[in-house]
Every structure is written in C-alpha cells, then in structure tokens.
Scaffold this motif. Structure first.
Motif, PDB file in Angstrom:
ATOM      1  N   LEU A  41     -12.655  26.108 -28.625  1.00  0.00           N
ATOM      2  CA  LEU A  41     -14.198  25.484 -28.554  1.00  0.00           C
ATOM      3  C   LEU A  41     -14.773  26.313 -27.238  1.00  0.00           C
ATOM      4  CD1 LEU A  41     -13.372  21.666 -28.365  1.00  0.00           C
ATOM      5  CD2 LEU A  41     -13.931  22.848 -30.261  1.00  0.00           C
ATOM      6  N   MET A  42     -15.962  26.242 -27.334  1.00  0.00           N
ATOM      7  CA  MET A  42     -16.828  26.649 -25.973  1.00  0.00           C
ATOM      8  C   MET A  42     -17.799  25.803 -25.793  1.00  0.00           C
ATOM      9  SD  MET A  42     -17.192  28.179 -23.180  1.00  0.00           S
ATOM     10  CE  MET A  42     -15.666  28.917 -23.090  1.00  0.00           C
ATOM     11  N   PRO A  43     -17.550  24.595 -24.912  1.00  0.00           N
ATOM     12  CA  PRO A  43     -18.548  23.607 -24.750  1.00  0.00           C
ATOM     13  C   PRO A  43     -19.241  24.017 -23.409  1.00  0.00           C
ATOM     14  CG  PRO A  43     -16.589  22.802 -23.914  1.00  0.00           C
ATOM     15  CD  PRO A  43     -16.226  24.210 -24.130  1.00  0.00           C
ATOM     16  N   LEU A  71     -10.901  26.933 -23.044  1.00  0.00           N
ATOM     17  CA  LEU A  71     -10.500  28.001 -21.978  1.00  0.00           C
ATOM     18  C   LEU A  71     -11.342  29.359 -22.389  1.00  0.00           C
ATOM     19  CD1 LEU A  71      -8.283  25.963 -21.423  1.00  0.00           C
ATOM     20  CD2 LEU A  71      -6.523  27.654 -21.365  1.00  0.00           C
ATOM     21  N   ALA A  72     -12.177  29.789 -21.292  1.00  0.00           N
ATOM     22  CA  ALA A  72     -12.965  31.030 -21.710  1.00  0.00           C
ATOM     23  C   ALA A  72     -11.944  32.103 -22.151  1.00  0.00           C
ATOM     24  CB  ALA A  72     -13.760  31.135 -20.555  1.00  0.00           C
ATOM     25  N   GLY A  73     -12.390  32.840 -23.037  1.00  0.00           N
ATOM     26  CA  GLY A  73     -11.641  34.095 -23.431  1.00  0.00           C
ATOM     27  C   GLY A  73     -10.423  33.878 -24.191  1.00  0.00           C
ATOM     28  N   ALA A  80     -24.089  30.281 -23.914  1.00  0.00           N
ATOM     29  CA  ALA A  80     -24.069  28.882 -23.953  1.00  0.00           C
ATOM     30  C   ALA A  80     -23.047  28.221 -22.946  1.00  0.00           C
ATOM     31  CB  ALA A  80     -23.805  28.028 -25.107  1.00  0.00           C
ATOM     32  N   GLY A  81     -21.854  28.879 -22.881  1.00  0.00           N
ATOM     33  CA  GLY A  81     -21.045  28.472 -21.941  1.00  0.00           C
ATOM     34  C   GLY A  81     -21.293  28.622 -20.467  1.00  0.00           C
ATOM     35  N   SER A  82     -21.614  29.721 -20.350  1.00  0.00           N
ATOM     36  CA  SER A  82     -22.079  30.177 -18.835  1.00  0.00           C
ATOM     37  C   SER A  82     -23.569  29.620 -18.651  1.00  0.00           C
ATOM     38  CB  SER A  82     -21.848  31.488 -18.313  1.00  0.00           C
ATOM     39  OG  SER A  82     -20.878  31.693 -18.562  1.00  0.00           O
ATOM     40  N   GLY A  83     -24.309  29.527 -19.766  1.00  0.00           N
ATOM     41  CA  GLY A  83     -25.964  29.465 -19.631  1.00  0.00           C
ATOM     42  C   GLY A  83     -26.422  28.483 -18.504  1.00  0.00           C
TER      43      GLY A  83
END
Ligand SMILES: NC(=O)C1=CN([C@@H]2O[C@H](COP(=O)(O)OP(=O)(O)OC[C@H]3O[C@@H](n4cnc5c(N)ncnc54)[C@H](OP(=O)(O)O)[C@@H]3O)[C@@H](O)[C@H]2O)C=CC1
Ligand SMILES: O=C(O)[C@@H]1CCC=N1
Length: 299
Positions: free
Chosen positions: A121-123, A100-102, A175-178
């Motif tokens: 994580l941030m995939p 989950l972001a944030g 990278a998550g939003s990238g």
C-alpha cells in the motif's frame, strides 16, 4: 465482511496512527479487533490504547493465530528483520500488508513463506481524517476476496486506487509524500500574509480554505486544472502577474523535481534493502563482484 476481521499494526508511528484513526472513526472494524505493537516505546502503546481503545501490546503478546491482516508500519529499513521475524509465526492464508515506502511485493514474498499473501500500500497521513489517496497493489498469491477486503478497509481512510507495481514509486512521490508539499506551500503562503501584518491563525484558515476550495473544484467539475487556472487569470490582472513570477522562478520545475526525487528515493529504498539483505546473508568472501550480485537481485 470487515467487521469480523482482526488486524495488527507492526509499528505505532504516525502512519499507523493515521490509519487506526480512520478505521476507528468508521467503526468498520471494532477497536477490540485492532492490535498495535512496536519494539520498545511502551508510552506510545499506552497512548494508542488510551486514545483509540485498541489493544496495544508487546510483539510477544500478539495473538498471531487470530490475525487476518498484519500491517507493517515501521521504517523501510526495518522491513527485512520484521518479515523474517513474522515468517515462522504465520500461515500463508494470513495477509501481510505493507505501507513501507519502496518495499516491493517481491521483496516481501521473498522474505515470507512460499505462497504467502501480501499487499503493498501507499497511504498518506490524511488517513487520519479519512481523506487519504491510497494505492493498493496485491502480490502474486493474494486471493481476490482478500484484495476486496483490504480495499474495503482502506475505504475507511479515504479513496483507494488499484495501482500497477511499476507505478508505485511515482504514486509515492505524488500522493504518499504529497501532503508535505502542500504543507510547505501553505507555510509560504501563510508567511506572506503574516509578514504584511495579518493575524497568523486567520491567514492559516484562509490558506487552508483556498486549497480546499481549489481541490473541490477539481473533484466536482469535469475540468482540467489548466482550464480552471485560466478562469482565475484575468488578462493583465493579479493572477497573471503572480503566475508569471512562479514561471520565472521555475515553480513548475520545482514541483515536478520534488515528485521525481521522492519517486527516485522510493526506488532506491527497495534496492538498498535488497543489497543489504544479500550482504547480510552472504559472507564477504562469497560475495564476488558486488555489481553482479546487485544486478541479479534486482532483475
Ligand atoms: N508518515 C507518512 O506520511 C507515511 C509513511 N509511510 C510509511 O510508513 C512507515 C512508518 O512511517 P512513520 O509512521 O512515519 O514512522 P515512525 O518512525 O513514526 O514510526 C515507526 C514505528 O515503527 C516501530 N517499529 C520499528 N521497527 C519495528 C518492528 N520491527 N516491529 C514493530 N514495530 C517497529 C517504531 O517503534 P519502536 O522503535 O518502539 O519499535 C515506531 O512506532 C514507513 O515505512 C513509511 O515509509 C507511508 C506513507 C506515508
Ligand atoms: O517520507 C517518507 O519516506 C514517507 C513515505 C511517504 C511519506 N512519508
């Protein structure tokens, strides 16, 4: 080690699907040891079962005792409710993983039992084809063998980077939003070709190959992006003219602004969730000065 693990995705949206696809392709965890659940969308669960062969069940039917890794994959706004619901159903040696972001590891730990093992994580959605750049940040109580197992799991989805929690927001922006920034760039490159009469499908392939080639050049060469850019740029040539237009239109600033805004939103999400939680657990009369409470919560 992974083959004997059992995982449950709480959330069956695009991120859960991308990760499941990556795992199933490698077979590192057999599909029968992968569970996926959501709150209401039964059709979506049936689709996940049909496409990936995983157990897609209502939350009440999850075999909680048997799960090694619970992977939270709902919207960040649902984090507190999901963690609160999970708290009494699991043991501290089971690992709660969040994409989950944030949402910080501290937030997760505060909503679970004392000593609960958590991983943040941030995939990104390129997990679907095993090309994600994924950040991994363990919580305070997470055993090293579990960190290693989670890292191995993420390896099925692409490259893994152990990241300090203070860098998770900026990692998310990069990278998550990238992938979305590159798709946006590709939309514009494609449009330029189509406007000049090129075939849409062909120009899409040309754009994708150009970006893939540029990325691979960085991966295989020990050269900086700036140095590779200079090699493309002939004096007074086409690239110099194109780059000049990019600079005049603040292209570099637009890119860094996109990343910083995404990172800022990641930080805000954690703050919003913490404040929402305080509001929900304190009757209004006891809340006192709101900014004091927020400050205490964030410190
Ligand atoms: N999309 C992306 O590129 C990335 C997303 N993320 C993170 O992944 C998370 C999910 O994003 P995304 O997949 O795009 O979102 P989606 O909206 O596509 O999916 C969310 C899913 O969660 C389910 N859900 C909601 N609440 C619960 C709950 N309490 N328990 C179980 N399931 C629940 C929803 O189904 P139902 O309503 O039926 O319950 C739905 O299946 C977000 O937190 C996001 O920050 C991280 C990196 C990249
Ligand atoms: O847009 C979002 O909030 C999620 C997190 C990173 C990518 N998608």
């Amino acid at each position: 080690m992974l083959r004997v693990k059992t995982v449950a995705f709480l959330g069956a949206g695009s991120m859960a699907e991308s990760m499941i696809s990556g795992i199933v392709q490698t077979g590192s965890i057999p599909a029968e040891r992968i569970h996926v659940t959501n709150r209401s969308n039964q059709l979506r669960l049936e689709e996940m079962n049909r496409v990936y062969g995983v157990h897609a069940v209502h939350q009440d039917a999850l075999p909680y005792e048997e799960i090694d890794f619970f992977i939270l994959a709902m919207k960040p706004q649902g984090a507190a409710d999901a963690l609160d619901a999970l708290k009494d159903k699991i043991r501290v040696d089971q690992v709660v993983i969040s994409v989950l972001a944030g949402i910080s590891t501290e937030f997760m730990e505060n909503h679970l039992q004392l000593g609960q093992q958590v991983v943040r994580l941030m995939p990104n959605t390129s997990s679907m084809i095993r090309e994600s750049a994924t950040a991994l940040c363990p919580g305070r109580h997470t055993a090293m063998d579990n960190v290693i197992a989670v890292k191995e799991l993420l390896g099925c989805m692409g490259k893994v980077f152990l990241i300090e929690e203070e860098h998770m927001d900026i990692f998310t922006g990069i990278a998550g939003s990238g992938p979305a920034y590159f798709y946006y760039l590709m939309e514009h490159m494609e449009h330029a070709g189509v406007k000049k009469g090129m075939d849409e499908a062909m120009v899409r392939e040309i754009v994708a190959q150009t970006i893939l080639g540029a990325a691979k050049m960085i991966m295989v060469n020990d050269e900086t992006p700036a140095s590779l850019r200079e090699k493309v740029t002939s004096p007074n040539g086409t690239t110099a003219s194109g780059l000049d237009a990019l600079r005049k239109n603040n292209g570099g600033r637009a890119i860094s602004q996109a990343i910083h805004h995404a990172a800022k939103r990641s930080k805000e999400l954690n703050e919003e969730m913490a404040v929402a939680y305080i509001k929900s657990t304190n009757p209004p009369r006891e809340m006192g000065n709101f900014s004091t409470i927020k400050g205490r919560c964030m410190s």
